[in-house]
Enzyme design. Structure first.
Site, PDB file in Angstrom:
ATOM      1  N   ASP A  12      -6.593  81.876   9.746  1.00 25.68           N
ATOM      2  CA  ASP A  12      -5.538  80.890   9.798  1.00 25.68           C
ATOM      3  C   ASP A  12      -6.119  79.596   9.125  1.00 25.68           C
ATOM      4  OD1 ASP A  12      -4.106  82.874  10.929  1.00 25.68           O
ATOM      5  OD2 ASP A  12      -3.976  81.811  12.654  1.00 25.68           O
ATOM      6  N   ASP A  50      -0.802  82.096   9.604  1.00 27.56           N
ATOM      7  CA  ASP A  50       0.144  81.914  11.057  1.00 27.56           C
ATOM      8  C   ASP A  50       1.474  81.510   9.837  1.00 27.56           C
ATOM      9  OD1 ASP A  50       0.159  82.220  13.516  1.00 27.56           O
ATOM     10  OD2 ASP A  50       0.269  80.033  13.753  1.00 27.56           O
ATOM     11  N   HIS A  52       5.296  81.130  10.720  1.00 30.37           N
ATOM     12  CA  HIS A  52       6.446  81.145  11.889  1.00 30.37           C
ATOM     13  C   HIS A  52       7.762  80.657  11.225  1.00 30.37           C
ATOM     14  CE1 HIS A  52       3.605  81.555  14.788  1.00 30.37           C
ATOM     15  NE2 HIS A  52       2.972  80.463  14.865  1.00 30.37           N
ATOM     16  N   HIS A  56      10.663  79.262  16.096  1.00 31.91           N
ATOM     17  CA  HIS A  56      10.038  80.215  16.625  1.00 31.91           C
ATOM     18  C   HIS A  56       9.818  79.839  18.212  1.00 31.91           C
ATOM     19  CE1 HIS A  56       6.109  82.195  17.455  1.00 31.91           C
ATOM     20  NE2 HIS A  56       6.770  83.251  16.933  1.00 31.91           N
ATOM     21  N   HIS A  85       4.581  74.391  14.118  1.00 35.62           N
ATOM     22  CA  HIS A  85       3.433  74.463  13.125  1.00 35.62           C
ATOM     23  C   HIS A  85       3.554  75.721  12.311  1.00 35.62           C
ATOM     24  CE1 HIS A  85       2.500  77.042  16.326  1.00 35.62           C
ATOM     25  NE2 HIS A  85       1.520  77.787  15.439  1.00 35.62           N
ATOM     26  N   LYS A 110       1.517  86.792  10.366  1.00 39.53           N
ATOM     27  CA  LYS A 110       1.813  87.089  11.558  1.00 39.53           C
ATOM     28  C   LYS A 110       2.581  86.107  12.129  1.00 39.53           C
ATOM     29  CE  LYS A 110      -2.556  85.008  13.001  1.00 39.53           C
ATOM     30  NZ  LYS A 110      -2.301  83.934  13.693  1.00 39.53           N
ATOM     31  N   CYS A 155      -6.619  82.252  17.853  1.00 40.16           N
ATOM     32  CA  CYS A 155      -6.286  83.462  17.054  1.00 40.16           C
ATOM     33  C   CYS A 155      -7.689  84.146  16.595  1.00 40.16           C
ATOM     34  CB  CYS A 155      -5.790  82.862  15.529  1.00 40.16           C
ATOM     35  SG  CYS A 155      -4.139  82.409  15.867  1.00 40.16           S
TER      36      CYS A 155
HETATM   37  C1  VGL Z   1      -3.046  79.560  16.530  1.00 39.57           C
HETATM   38  C2  VGL Z   1      -1.956  78.530  18.269  1.00 39.57           C
HETATM   39  C3  VGL Z   1      -0.694  78.756  17.710  1.00 39.57           C
HETATM   40  C4  VGL Z   1      -4.466  79.784  15.884  1.00 39.57           C
HETATM   41  C5  VGL Z   1      -1.944  79.833  15.906  1.00 39.57           C
HETATM   42  O1  VGL Z   1      -4.585  80.163  14.679  1.00 39.57           O
HETATM   43  O2  VGL Z   1      -5.430  79.662  16.810  1.00 39.57           O
HETATM   44  N1  VGL Z   1      -2.964  78.735  17.690  1.00 39.57           N
HETATM   45  N2  VGL Z   1      -0.802  79.540  16.552  1.00 39.57           N
HETATM   46 ZN    ZN Z   2       1.144  79.911  15.543  1.00 39.28          ZN
END
Ligand code: VGL
Ligand code: ZN
Length: 201
Positions: A12, A50, A52, A56, A85, A110, A155
């Protein structure tokens, strides 16, 4: 170059997790250049992204009266509510512009289902719905994984723990990760990774 059994998993490294992003992780962009350098050592490079939908269920904006960073109970367990986000096809969801994303052979997206979050690059947050990454790595003969990226306490942690539980040799290069550190989440993440047999470098 490391042996063909070794993969670098870059979690990410996206605009929204870097300075100025919607869920900025302090120091997030610091990891980009050293991750690019490390990619050169690995025969297998995978990026997670990530990804979404705009509505979401992990977004606080979808829960009237709730604010970001509060906890709620989802059918699959407790869930942190986040600011919006990494919305699909937004600039925030793009990889950091300096990340050498073209070096990756595989990008695993994801969190694309509205009703369920996915911190891990292996399983959604119900811990049973697979992303397919496990099968990809096994089909390529990969047995050892090095994790870097954002965020260490969400993550990266969930991905590394799932990898160790799936039987991969897993290590996390903490110098190439940055953390959100919400209510002691960083200490909890380190403990959970150590307990799962993840090597913390
Ligand atoms: C993440 C919070 C929400 C991450 C992703 O990449 O750590 N944290 N979505
Ligand atoms: Zn996320």
């Amino acid at each position: 170059m490391r042996p063909d059994s070794d993969a670098l998993i870059v979690i990410d490294v996206q605009n929204d997790f870097c300075e100025g992003g919607a869920l900025a992780v302090p120091g997030g962009s610091d990891v980009v250049a050293p991750i690019n350098a490390l990619m050169a050592e690995f025969p297998v490079v995978v990026l997670s992204q990530d990804w979404h939908p705009a509505d979401h269920a992990s977004f606080a904006s979808q829960h009237p009266g709730r604010t970001p960073f509060q906890m709620i109970d989802m059918p699959y367990g407790p869930q942190v509510l986040w600011p919006d986000h990494c919305v699909q096809v937004s600039r925030g969801a793009d990889f950091h512009p300096d990340l050498d994303a073209d070096r990756a052979q595989m990008i695993v997206r994801k969190g694309f289902r509205r009703e369920i979050d996915s911190y891990s690059a292996f399983f959604e947050n119900d811990h049973v719905t697979p992303t397919g990454l496990d099968g990809y790595l096994r089909a390529r003969g990969v047995t050892r994984l090095t994790f870097v990226g954002l965020a260490l306490d969400f993550c990266v942690q969930f991905s590394a723990v799932d990898a160790a539980q799936a039987g991969f040799e897993a290590e996390v290069r903490q110098d190439l990760c940055r953390a959100i550190d919400l209510d002691g989440s960083l200490a909890g993440a380190r403990a959970a990774m150590a307990a799962a047999g993840v090597a913390l470098i």
